[in-house]
Enzyme design. Structure first.
Site, PDB file in Angstrom:
ATOM      1  N   GLN A  33      -7.437   5.867  -7.460  1.00  0.00           N
ATOM      2  CA  GLN A  33      -7.350   7.075  -6.646  1.00  0.00           C
ATOM      3  C   GLN A  33      -6.739   8.179  -7.495  1.00  0.00           C
ATOM      4  OE1 GLN A  33      -4.674   6.945  -3.288  1.00  0.00           O
ATOM      5  NE2 GLN A  33      -5.537   8.791  -2.361  1.00  0.00           N
ATOM      6  N   SER A  93       0.839  -1.189   0.000  1.00  0.00           N
ATOM      7  CA  SER A  93       0.000   0.000   0.000  1.00  0.00           C
ATOM      8  C   SER A  93       0.880   1.247   0.000  1.00  0.00           C
ATOM      9  CB  SER A  93      -0.964  -0.048   1.192  1.00  0.00           C
ATOM     10  OG  SER A  93      -2.021   0.879   1.014  1.00  0.00           O
ATOM     11  N   HIS A 153      -6.786  -6.562   0.580  1.00  0.00           N
ATOM     12  CA  HIS A 153      -5.651  -5.654   0.431  1.00  0.00           C
ATOM     13  C   HIS A 153      -4.516  -6.096   1.352  1.00  0.00           C
ATOM     14  CE1 HIS A 153      -3.550  -2.118  -0.658  1.00  0.00           C
ATOM     15  NE2 HIS A 153      -3.836  -1.378   0.401  1.00  0.00           N
ATOM     16  N   GLU A 188      -3.596  13.651  -0.095  1.00  0.00           N
ATOM     17  CA  GLU A 188      -3.810  12.799   1.072  1.00  0.00           C
ATOM     18  C   GLU A 188      -2.653  12.889   2.049  1.00  0.00           C
ATOM     19  OE1 GLU A 188      -4.149   8.059   2.174  1.00  0.00           O
ATOM     20  OE2 GLU A 188      -4.756   8.721   0.189  1.00  0.00           O
ATOM     21  N   LYS A 236       4.413   2.039  -2.184  1.00  0.00           N
ATOM     22  CA  LYS A 236       4.926   3.217  -2.893  1.00  0.00           C
ATOM     23  C   LYS A 236       6.364   3.484  -2.457  1.00  0.00           C
ATOM     24  CE  LYS A 236       0.386   5.393  -2.026  1.00  0.00           C
ATOM     25  NZ  LYS A 236      -0.427   4.887  -3.094  1.00  0.00           N
TER      26      LYS A 236
END
Length: 724
Positions: free
Chosen positions: A277, A236, A366, A285, A240
């Site tokens: 997203q 998640s 997830h 965010e 990144k």
């Protein structure tokens, strides 16, 4: 000591990307086998490349197709594998300028320790200091071991990593770059060194932290962990981070991002059309991306780089991308295009079997540990970290999210020639050391000559240190000033020349020198006492303490902060030359702990003070609002709410909002974005983040999102949404 040219020989080997098996139902491709490319011995091999012609933001054209990774800034295309080193540096500079912000090189001083249970890192640079630590979990057997850095506790299966024979380094990215902070007041060890208003985003700050961990491993002598066999993984938001870490440090032998989503692997150009997203949401965010990226959230086609080129930056090292085709918010189709585009560079470099992309999975949860990934995980660890295997990479794209590279490119993959120059330069002369200080030394040596026709490109400088010789620097001339050395330490250093084809000469004779001590003052100040907090608001607190004493005078104080009432890592939040400090930019309704230590002019630091704990006040609401939830996706044991839309229904501007709702019995919040979340029992409270608290009157909106788990086959969803 390094004695062979194995690495450069591996990189020059020609192996085409061969489609061996195609399974249309799974988009599967396996590739021909070759040797694994070794990780580089230096953080950035192209640091000596002259990069000119970087475009300005105002001159960028619109290009709906993916930029050509083989086209240099001067408009010509590379034709030899030896040219990739400097072309990669061009891509790196573009990515820093327009996407992530700058990743500074090694600071003036990096010190620390490596034990069987932990790694400590201490950094000093330009009069500023910071520190952080990571825990270590060793596998069974005797070391030294390769290691995989796991970000935030979420990544590839740690039990499988240790079972394969690699150690696990548990790295807390928030100690280096904390989420929940505004862009003009970023916090963490990175920003303590480079300033809270640094334009560098969190992802590169996290990457900088892992690079400093590798620095410490290199300096440790390699008795516990191997400096040349480090992997990285995360899922998640930490996926990144893992992706960017592997792209920007060439000492990472194996990069394993999982379900990284927007701001991770998926191509920026594909996200708007996929329903992932949005770029503006990802940018807002958290300050993951650099400040400059804000100009491209609605126009990614103006970007002169895209993430397929970040995939290419990892080449020819090991890359295992794991993705989830069941959650469109993660942009899996765009991620598959990035992998396919980057794989073209792997292919051109003769390393096509060193990349794996795998989204052909059944479990839609997830960040789950999936059986489909277990075997390729073990194979990648064996191949790139243990160096005991040679399984080929595979491209296995789920038909649920199958990208088509041909729709995104107007360039073709060239056949890159191996340089005909395989003759190494002559061996440099024995270096001589001068101007030796506590942290630096200048070396000079008799220059080498090129023997094969590709020209002398420069020199690599190594420290002779047991099984692994870390590279201390590079130079394009026959001298270098080494910085960041450890005081009162003996160094044995040698030099190798490098030609334009990347071929290295033999080792020069070593020079031995010992850095000086920091001076006669080795006594630290006394510990500060009576640390107390006062005037705590929703976003700040004031600290004060009793002064330390020192035989030569106190130069200042380091203020250390840790999240929560327990656990977490203390990192430097600021400095003060007085006995008080105001900490700002805190998150409402959040607990923090503080300690203070004193510094004298010689750099000696005191023991830390007592610990002071504060809990910030709740944020305030200034208007009337509503909260409406949308179920983006759900499965038997979980769901994603995205967007949860907050709307200002009043007639005046809102400068802060709070959303409350109830989770059904047995449901657990497993992730959230765009807000500060607290959970009490089954009641969840989300308050605005720094960037989205202000809503204009008359239907001004923002959105947040969250993910939750639930008992199998329980179809209930949260209820009772209120906004104030």
């Amino acid at each position: 000591m390094i004695t062979s040219l194995a690495r450069s020989k591996i990189r020059s080997r020609v192996v085409a990307l061969v489609v061996a098996v195609t399974l249309p139902f799974a988009g599967a491709v396996t590739v021909a086998s070759t040797e694994a490319a070794a990780a580089a011995g230096v953080e950035d091999e192209g640091a000596d490349c002259a990069v000119t012609g970087l475009p300005g933001e105002g001159t960028l054209p619109t290009n709906s197709r993916l930029p050509d990774p083989f086209r240099k800034l001067d408009g010509t295309r590379i034709s030899a594998k030896s040219e990739w080193r400097c072309r990669r540096e061009e891509i790196k500079k573009l990515a820093e300028r327009f996407v992530y912000g700058e990743k500074p090189g090694k600071p003036a001083s990096v010190t620390g320790t490596v034990s069987n249970t932990s790694i400590t890192v201490n950094v000093n640079h330009n009069g500023r200091s910071s520190s952080f630590s990571a825990s270590v979990s060793l596998p069974s057997g005797s070391g030294p071991f390769p290691a995989v850095v796991v970000l935030g506790g979420f990544g590839a299966d740690t039990a499988a990593i240790r079972a394969a024979g690699a150690a696990v380094i548990n790295y807390d990215p928030y100690a280096v770059g904390r989420e929940g902070t505004p862009r003009n007041n970023k916090q963490g060890a990175f920003y303590s060194i480079y300033g809270s208003s640094s334009s560098t985003g969190l992802l590169l700050a996290w990457a900088w932290g892992v690079s400093r961990i590798i620095d410490v491993i290199e300096q440790s002598g390699g008795s516990i962990l191997k400096a040349d066999a480090t992997g990285v993984t995360g899922c998640s938001r930490f996926g990144k981070g893992a992706f960017v870490i592997g792209a920007f440090d060439q000492r990472i032998a194996l990069t394993m991002p999982i379900e990284s989503g927007s701001a991770g692997v998926p191509i920026f150009r594909g996200i708007p059309g996929e329903g992932a997203q949005s770029l503006s949401s990802a940018y807002g965010e958290q300050p993951w991306l650099g400040d400059a990226f804000g100009s491209f959230t609605s126009s990614p086609t103006r970007l002169p780089v895209d993430t397929h080129e970040m995939v290419a930056m990892v080449a020819p090292r090991g890359l295992f991308i794991m993705d989830n085709p069941h959650i469109a918010n993660l942009g899996p189709r765009s991620a598959s295009v990035a992998a396919l585009g980057g794989a073209e560079v792997y292919k051109a470099l003769g390393a096509g079997d060193n990349i794996t992309y795998w989204s052909d999975i059944q479990d839609g949860n997830h960040c789950a540990n999936r059986p489909e990934w277990r075997t390729p995980l073990q194979q990648n660890i064996q191949k790139f970290l243990l160096k005991t295997g040679n399984a080929p990479g595979a491209i296995r794209i789920s038909p649920r999210a199958l990208g088509n590279l041909s729709e995104w490119r107007d360039w073709q993959t060239p056949t890159l020639n191996d340089s005909s120059d395989t003759t190494p330069p002559s061996t440099p002369g024995t270096p001589a050391a001068s101007n030796v200080t506590a942290t630096s030394a200048t070396l000079t040596w008799a220059a080498s000559t090129d023997q094969g026709g590709s020209g002398l490109a420069g020199y690599n400088v190594y420290r002779e240190q047991g099984a692994t010789d870390p590279q201390l620097g590079q130079s394009t001339t026959n001298s270098i000033t080494l910085t960041g050395l450890t005081a009162n330490t003996q160094y044995q250093v040698y030099v190798r020349a490098r030609d334009g084809a990347g071929t290295l000469s033999g080792n020069s004779q070593p020079v031995t020198f010992t850095t000086t001590t920091t001076g006669g003052d080795t006594s630290p100040p006394t510990a500060p006492a009576g640390l107390a907090a006062s005037a705590t608001t929703s976003t700040g607190t004031n600290l004060s303490w009793t002064a330390s004493t020192d035989d030569n005078g106190v130069a200042g104080y380091d203020i250390l902060r840790a999240p929560g009432a327990s656990g977490g890592t203390f990192t430097q939040a600021g400095t003060s030359t007085t006995t008080s400090f105001s900490d700002t930019g805190l998150t409402p309704s959040t607990t923090y702990r503080y300690q203070v230590r004193a510094r004298d002019a010689a750099g000696n630091t005191s023991p830390v003070s007592n610990t002071a704990q504060v809990t910030t006040q709740p944020g305030t609401s200034t208007g009337t609002c509503t909260a409406v939830a949308t179920v983006q996706t759900q499965w038997a044991t979980g769901y994603v709410i995205q967007p949860l839309t907050i709307t200002n229904t009043g007639t005046s501007t809102i400068t802060g909002w709070t959303v409350t709702f109830t989770l059904p019995a047995g449901h657990t919040l497993t992730g959230s974005w765009n807000g500060a979340v607290t959970v009490s029992g089954q009641t969840v409270t989300i308050r605005n983040a720094g960037h989205n608290g202000t809503l204009a009157p008359g239907a001004g909106t923002t959105s947040v999102g969250f993910q939750a788990s639930r008992p199998n086959a329980n179809t209930a969803l949260p209820s009772g949404y209120t906004c104030a």
